[in-house]
Scaffold this active site. Structure first.
Site, PDB file in Angstrom:
ATOM      1  N   GLY A 292       0.813  -1.233   0.033  1.00 29.83           N
ATOM      2  CA  GLY A 292       0.086  -0.016   0.040  1.00 29.83           C
ATOM      3  C   GLY A 292       0.727   1.222  -0.130  1.00 29.83           C
ATOM      4  O   GLY A 292       2.159   1.178  -0.154  1.00 29.83           O
ATOM      5  N   SER A 346      -3.279 -12.658   4.336  1.00 30.76           N
ATOM      6  CA  SER A 346      -4.144 -11.352   4.753  1.00 30.76           C
ATOM      7  C   SER A 346      -3.907 -11.268   6.176  1.00 30.76           C
ATOM      8  O   SER A 346      -3.765 -12.582   7.167  1.00 30.76           O
ATOM      9  CB  SER A 346      -5.528 -11.944   4.571  1.00 30.76           C
ATOM     10  OG  SER A 346      -6.668 -11.039   5.392  1.00 30.76           O
ATOM     11  N   ALA A 368       0.145  -1.682   8.892  1.00 34.52           N
ATOM     12  CA  ALA A 368      -0.257  -0.868   8.069  1.00 34.52           C
ATOM     13  C   ALA A 368      -1.482  -1.159   7.305  1.00 34.52           C
ATOM     14  O   ALA A 368      -2.484  -0.453   6.613  1.00 34.52           O
ATOM     15  CB  ALA A 368       0.619  -0.368   7.067  1.00 34.52           C
ATOM     16  N   LYS A 414      -9.158  10.119  11.742  1.00 32.08           N
ATOM     17  CA  LYS A 414     -10.699   9.917  11.901  1.00 32.08           C
ATOM     18  C   LYS A 414     -11.078   9.057  13.040  1.00 32.08           C
ATOM     19  O   LYS A 414     -12.050   8.783  13.066  1.00 32.08           O
ATOM     20  CB  LYS A 414     -10.921   9.395  10.339  1.00 32.08           C
ATOM     21  CG  LYS A 414     -10.711  10.383   9.067  1.00 32.08           C
ATOM     22  CD  LYS A 414     -11.080   9.602   7.760  1.00 32.08           C
ATOM     23  CE  LYS A 414     -11.103  10.636   6.806  1.00 32.08           C
ATOM     24  NZ  LYS A 414      -9.457  11.080   6.560  1.00 32.08           N
ATOM     25  N   SER A 471      -1.311   9.212  -1.618  1.00 30.98           N
ATOM     26  CA  SER A 471      -1.975   7.769  -1.250  1.00 30.98           C
ATOM     27  C   SER A 471      -3.261   7.424  -2.019  1.00 30.98           C
ATOM     28  O   SER A 471      -3.832   8.294  -2.503  1.00 30.98           O
ATOM     29  CB  SER A 471      -2.368   7.644   0.345  1.00 30.98           C
ATOM     30  OG  SER A 471      -3.453   8.507   0.504  1.00 30.98           O
ATOM     31  N   VAL A 475      -7.284  13.583  -2.722  1.00 30.65           N
ATOM     32  CA  VAL A 475      -7.874  14.206  -3.622  1.00 30.65           C
ATOM     33  C   VAL A 475      -7.063  14.882  -4.535  1.00 30.65           C
ATOM     34  O   VAL A 475      -7.529  15.459  -5.625  1.00 30.65           O
ATOM     35  CB  VAL A 475      -8.599  15.381  -2.738  1.00 30.65           C
ATOM     36  CG1 VAL A 475      -9.506  14.736  -1.790  1.00 30.65           C
ATOM     37  CG2 VAL A 475      -7.578  16.245  -2.113  1.00 30.65           C
ATOM     38  N   THR A 492     -16.937  18.337  -1.509  1.00 33.07           N
ATOM     39  CA  THR A 492     -18.060  17.861  -0.757  1.00 33.07           C
ATOM     40  C   THR A 492     -18.688  19.038  -0.030  1.00 33.07           C
ATOM     41  O   THR A 492     -19.974  19.092  -0.001  1.00 33.07           O
ATOM     42  CB  THR A 492     -17.879  16.829   0.321  1.00 33.07           C
ATOM     43  OG1 THR A 492     -16.713  17.170   1.288  1.00 33.07           O
ATOM     44  CG2 THR A 492     -17.172  15.541  -0.363  1.00 33.07           C
TER      45      THR A 492
END
Length: 637
Positions: A292, A346, A368, A414, A471, A475, A492
């Protein structure tokens, strides 16, 4: 017909074009020899005797030298000052060799001065042919060149101007610099203007593009410059590295669009010298989500610290292949000596993780792997919780059972007072680490008398940061794509703000956290001021040389549309739940010790949450997250 001839020539095979150039050079060499004899003998020359040998000698001497110095690898329509210098060098070597032969041979009827006259005439003919060829081939009808200003009249700007000499896409109309000593002077015939004249210059000279030729300028300096430019109708780009400039490899394709780093105006967070090496050197390190955005950068930085072995755990086959191939290539080139172990797996597979732990016994674990796209996790709450919460639990169990010394969880802003399942699931993952780190007895397995003296052998910590530039889901690529398509840019909400950091910064912070951890720590980065996304969109439009279309400017190029907050999205993000972050030895890294649930209290909640996630019961999941995570306020559908 004549107007299409340059195009037809450009479509010829490369070998055919080279053959034509060799033939032209041979013809010009013979012409130069005839002119040299004619000028020396002061009569129209008719070769005879040994003079024929001199005519044949010229091409025989010149051709190997021209080939060796790369004259027949050059592309005529991109001929510039460097190519002309190389031509001069080649003719100089040829002239020296021809003169030496004539001086040694002493052929009758062959004046030695021909060895000087002929190379000089030959140089004029070859140089003129290259210049005329460039004008003819590159000057065919087509799109008019864009008018370019270079900001920065230093060495980088001058080298860039030289690199642009043979390129028809741009016409360099001036340099701009704030140094009063340079203003009013010229570089290779191009004038240097003061920054205060920019608005007038743009209008008077029809400037369409600005190139920042200040690759070593501090971030704050670059931001100050951009603040003065973003209202001008210019497309602003920046330079590649100075090593490419110095080697003469700069092309228009090397000009780079400005990244958000230039808009943030914050200097990158530097690592503490000597902190990472001792923690990682000679160790077995495991990274989940190794393919990632964050995981792959972690791996790139980890191999530079000299670990013995790096375990790349990734469930995406292609992502695992890509990062393993990249790091293996660096190893083959001698950039590092770390043994790389690609593991297709996984983090949610407990049996597989236990097998990996038993086989390799990692000393450091960087977790991560996570689902992080807010609307996607909101729509797939069960899978999001299973991956983010119970994947973390699986890795914690593996780390404890197989003796890992450090465990670092990559978390998110978040997780603070979340309004979405993604943020709440990451906060539960943090709660697991905090509870296990503080548990007075082993959290997994039956309690015994001996377990009362147990102390957690693994230092658990978590790193919380904001949005990461570049990443997946960022945006910036989305906005660039929308601008390229002619808009509109979709935002948004007019007031939505976010913290931003670069991927290398994020990876450095994660690695530093593993070395600074004491157990149960929450680390966060002083990320400066948050960025308003609507302002970011507007700057990206204006710095692309376009204008924003709105009620006040109905003829603008790109519209910005507000689509409304997505499910689970907040206007503002926070990094800290409490009010008193503590400093660490790193000036930009803070430590927070936040409230958590004891393991005995947390465990029953986790069991119920796992049952709800396996049943994909979104209502039950949100209810349990609401009970587990203080401040979680799920949005009503």
């Amino acid at each position: 017909m004549s107007s299409t001839l340059p195009t037809r020539i450009l479509l010829w095979p490369r070998n055919a074009k080279r053959l034509v150039v060799v033939a032209l050079d041979t013809g010009m060499g013979l012409l130069a020899m005839w002119l040299a004899f004619t000028l020396r003998l002061e009569t129209l020359h008719r070769p005879e005797g040994l003079q024929w040998l001199v005519y044949a000698l010229g091409p025989l001497l010149a051709f190997p030298i021209f080939v060796n110095l790369g004259l027949y690898r050059a592309i005529f329509r991109y001929t510039g000052i460097r190519a002309l210098i190389t031509t001069g060098r080649a003719v100089a070597w040829y002239g020296a060799l021809l003169l030496a032969v004539l001086l040694l041979a002493q052929w009758e009827g062959v004046p030695r001065s021909v060895g000087i006259l002929q190379p000089l005439i030959f140089l004029l003919l070859v140089g003129a042919s290259r210049a005329l060829g460039w004008l003819w081939l590159a000057g065919q009808p087509g799109e008019a060149p864009r008018h370019l200003l270079i900001y920065g009249a230093g060495s980088a700007g001058a080298q860039t101007a030289a690199g642009l000499a043979g390129m028809r896409q741009y016409e360099l109309v001036g340099f701009v610099d704030d140094d009063p000593i340079k203003v009013g002077r010229s570089i290779n015939g191009v004038r240097v203007y003061g920054t205060h004249t920019l608005p007038d210059l743009v209008q008077r000279l029809g400037v369409t593009d600005m190139l920042l030729a200040m690759p070593s300028a501090p971030r704050q300096r670059r931001r100050a410059i951009l603040e003065g430019l973003h209202r001008l109708p210019l497309r602003i780009r920046t330079l590649p590295g100075l090593s490419d400039l110095a080697s003469g490899r700069v092309t228009v394709a090397d000009f780079q669009d400005l990244g958000l780093e230039d808009l943030i105006g914050r200097e990158p967070v530097a690592p503490l010298s000597g902190l990472l090496g001792p923690a990682l050197a000679g160790q077995v390190v495991l990274v989940t989500g190794a393919g990632g955005s964050i995981g792959s950068e972690l791996c790139r930085q980890i191999v530079n610290e000299g670990p013995a072995q790096l375990l790349l755990v990734e469930h995406s086959e292609y992502a695992l292949y890509a990062i393993h191939h990249e790091l293996q290539t660096l190893r083959d080139q001698g950039a590092h000596r770390c043994e790389l172990v690609p593991l297709l797996a996984s983090a949610c597979d407990a049996q597989r993780m236990q097998h990996i732990g038993a086989q390799y016994h990692p000393a450091l674990v960087y977790h991560a792997a996570a689902y992080k796209h807010v609307p996607m996790v909101e729509a797939n709450a069960g899978e999001g919780v299973l991956n983010n919460v119970f994947g973390t639990l699986t890795m914690v169990q593996m780390a404890l059972q197989h003796g890992a010394r450090h465990f670092v969880l990559i978390s998110t802003d978040k997780a603070v007072r979340p309004t979405n399942v993604m943020g709440a699931s990451k906060r539960v993952a943090e709660l697991i680490l905090q509870a296990v780190a503080a548990s007075p007895q082993p959290p997994f397995g039956p309690a015994t008398e001996q377990a009362r003296a147990w102390q957690c052998p693994t230092r658990f910590s978590m790193v919380r940061f904001g949005n990461v530039l570049g990443s997946s889901g960022s945006v910036i690529p989305l906005f660039r794509q929308q601008i390229a398509q002619g808009g509109p840019i979709t935002v948004t909400h007019p007031e939505v703000t976010r913290y931003f950091m670069t991927i290398p910064e994020a990876a450095q912070l994660v690695l530093q956290a593993g070395a600074l951890a004491e157990g149960g720590d929450v680390f966060l980065l002083d990320m400066g001021e948050p960025v308003r996304i609507a302002d970011l969109a507007q700057r990206m439009v204006t710095l692309s040389g376009l204008t924003v279309r709105d009620a006040a400017h109905p003829q603008g190029d790109i519209a910005i549309e507000f689509t409304g907050l997505r499910p689970g999205e907040k206007l503002y993000e926070e990094l800290l739940i409490g009010d008193h972050p503590m400093p660490t030895s790193h000036p930009r890294i803070l430590r927070a010790r936040e409230e958590y649930l004891p393991w005995q209290t947390l465990q029953p909640w986790l069991e119920r949450l796992e049952n709800a996630a396996q049943a994909d019961d979104s209502t039950a999941i949100k209810a349990l997250l609401h009970g587990l995570v203080p401040g979680y306020q799920p949005q009503q559908a």
